[in-house]
Motif scaffolding. Structure first.
Motif, PDB file in Angstrom:
ATOM      1  N   GLN A 133       2.229   0.078  -0.032  1.00  0.00           N
ATOM      2  CA  GLN A 133       1.805   1.400   0.415  1.00  0.00           C
ATOM      3  C   GLN A 133       0.533   1.850  -0.292  1.00  0.00           C
ATOM      4  O   GLN A 133      -0.370   2.411   0.333  1.00  0.00           O
ATOM      5  N   GLN A 134       0.454   1.617  -1.593  1.00  0.00           N
ATOM      6  CA  GLN A 134      -0.744   2.014  -2.323  1.00  0.00           C
ATOM      7  C   GLN A 134      -1.957   1.207  -1.881  1.00  0.00           C
ATOM      8  O   GLN A 134      -3.061   1.740  -1.754  1.00  0.00           O
ATOM      9  N   PHE A 135      -1.765  -0.062  -1.647  1.00  0.00           N
ATOM     10  CA  PHE A 135      -2.850  -0.924  -1.160  1.00  0.00           C
ATOM     11  C   PHE A 135      -3.368  -0.410   0.191  1.00  0.00           C
ATOM     12  O   PHE A 135      -4.576  -0.259   0.390  1.00  0.00           O
ATOM     13  N   LEU A 136      -2.438  -0.143   1.112  1.00  0.00           N
ATOM     14  CA  LEU A 136      -2.820   0.346   2.437  1.00  0.00           C
ATOM     15  C   LEU A 136      -3.488   1.719   2.348  1.00  0.00           C
ATOM     16  O   LEU A 136      -4.484   1.983   3.037  1.00  0.00           O
ATOM     17  N   ALA A 137      -2.950   2.585   1.509  1.00  0.00           N
ATOM     18  CA  ALA A 137      -3.523   3.926   1.371  1.00  0.00           C
ATOM     19  C   ALA A 137      -4.946   3.855   0.827  1.00  0.00           C
ATOM     20  O   ALA A 137      -5.834   4.580   1.289  1.00  0.00           O
ATOM     21  N   TYR A 138      -5.169   2.987  -0.130  1.00  0.00           N
ATOM     22  CA  TYR A 138      -6.485   2.880  -0.753  1.00  0.00           C
ATOM     23  C   TYR A 138      -7.526   2.301   0.210  1.00  0.00           C
ATOM     24  O   TYR A 138      -8.634   2.803   0.313  1.00  0.00           O
ATOM     25  N   PHE A 139      -7.145   1.243   0.920  1.00  0.00           N
ATOM     26  CA  PHE A 139      -8.122   0.557   1.758  1.00  0.00           C
ATOM     27  C   PHE A 139      -8.218   1.092   3.191  1.00  0.00           C
ATOM     28  O   PHE A 139      -9.282   1.040   3.798  1.00  0.00           O
ATOM     29  N   LEU A 140      -7.109   1.583   3.748  1.00  0.00           N
ATOM     30  CA  LEU A 140      -7.122   1.973   5.159  1.00  0.00           C
ATOM     31  C   LEU A 140      -6.990   3.478   5.411  1.00  0.00           C
ATOM     32  O   LEU A 140      -7.304   3.939   6.501  1.00  0.00           O
ATOM     33  N   HIS A 141      -6.434   4.214   4.460  1.00  0.00           N
ATOM     34  CA  HIS A 141      -6.202   5.664   4.610  1.00  0.00           C
ATOM     35  C   HIS A 141      -5.448   5.987   5.902  1.00  0.00           C
ATOM     36  O   HIS A 141      -5.886   6.835   6.679  1.00  0.00           O
ATOM     37  N   PRO A 142      -4.325   5.304   6.170  1.00  0.00           N
ATOM     38  CA  PRO A 142      -3.631   5.533   7.440  1.00  0.00           C
ATOM     39  C   PRO A 142      -2.839   6.846   7.423  1.00  0.00           C
ATOM     40  O   PRO A 142      -2.510   7.387   6.363  1.00  0.00           O
ATOM     41  N   GLY A 143      -2.508   7.339   8.616  1.00  0.00           N
ATOM     42  CA  GLY A 143      -1.602   8.473   8.738  1.00  0.00           C
ATOM     43  C   GLY A 143      -0.176   8.014   8.459  1.00  0.00           C
ATOM     44  O   GLY A 143       0.076   6.827   8.222  1.00  0.00           O
ATOM     45  N   HIS A 144       0.756   8.951   8.519  1.00  0.00           N
ATOM     46  CA  HIS A 144       2.147   8.631   8.174  1.00  0.00           C
ATOM     47  C   HIS A 144       2.757   7.551   9.072  1.00  0.00           C
ATOM     48  O   HIS A 144       3.379   6.608   8.585  1.00  0.00           O
ATOM     49  N   LEU A 145       2.614   7.699  10.367  1.00  0.00           N
ATOM     50  CA  LEU A 145       3.223   6.730  11.282  1.00  0.00           C
ATOM     51  C   LEU A 145       2.568   5.356  11.165  1.00  0.00           C
ATOM     52  O   LEU A 145       3.255   4.327  11.183  1.00  0.00           O
ATOM     53  N   THR A 146       1.255   5.340  11.033  1.00  0.00           N
ATOM     54  CA  THR A 146       0.562   4.065  10.869  1.00  0.00           C
ATOM     55  C   THR A 146       0.979   3.413   9.549  1.00  0.00           C
ATOM     56  O   THR A 146       1.171   2.197   9.493  1.00  0.00           O
ATOM     57  N   MET A 147       1.111   4.235   8.515  1.00  0.00           N
ATOM     58  CA  MET A 147       1.547   3.705   7.208  1.00  0.00           C
ATOM     59  C   MET A 147       2.915   3.036   7.348  1.00  0.00           C
ATOM     60  O   MET A 147       3.130   1.934   6.851  1.00  0.00           O
ATOM     61  N   MET A 148       3.838   3.700   8.039  1.00  0.00           N
ATOM     62  CA  MET A 148       5.173   3.108   8.226  1.00  0.00           C
ATOM     63  C   MET A 148       5.090   1.847   9.059  1.00  0.00           C
ATOM     64  O   MET A 148       5.716   0.840   8.725  1.00  0.00           O
TER      65      MET A 148
END
Length: 164
Positions: free
Chosen positions: A106-121
């Protein structure tokens, strides 16, 4: 950011949200110390909690009620047996790997992609499960084979001794 507001930059969580999550964590920890009631009583309690949950939403009491209603409901649904999911164990016990890798993914995705909640899931769940699967089969299962057998207590002349 206003005066008096504390934000943990790594998580981008305000102190109020951290406190809220901490209350849920503490409530779950306290509930885990209690013995589970009989199945019949548990089912009645859950029905009561679900009705109280609906009532709290109708009367705008959710802000307070959630702290009392969600922890026992989560524990109840977490302790249910789902026979139709029993085949999932055949792939191995990926639970620790999911726990271990979930935050990292999750931290990797948040840092590199900045996705919304649904995309993050949608991204983090399959990636985390694959890493949990690999972690089980490549590391954990092999490491458990190296574990020493438990020592069995032996009673000798009224004294408990441990033998290996």
């Amino acid at each position: 950011m206003g005066a008096g507001i504390i934000v943990v930059p790594f998580w981008d969580l305000g102190a109020d949200r951290i406190a809220e999550l901490g209350v849920f964590f503490a409530a779950g920890g306290l509930l885990s110390l209690l013995p589970l009631p009989s199945e019949q009583l548990r089912n009645r309690l859950v029905l009561g909690f679900l009705l109280a949950l609906v009532a709290s939403l109708l009367v705008n009491g959710w802000v307070v009620a959630k702290f009392f209603l969600l922890p026992p409901l989560v524990i109840y649904f977490g302790t249910l047996r789902y026979p139709y999911l029993s085949h999932v164990r055949k792939v191995g016990d990926i639970s620790y790997g999911v726990y271990l890798w979930g935050f990292v993914v999750q931290q990797f995705l948040a840092y590199f992609l900045h996705p919304g909640h649904l995309t993050m899931m949608a991204l983090s769940i399959p990636i985390t499960y694959v890493l949990g699967f690999l972690s089980w089969h490549l590391l954990e299962k092999r490491a458990l084979r190296l574990k020493l057998p438990r020592a069995e207590p032996e009673l000798v002349a009224g004294v408990v001794k441990t033998r290996r």
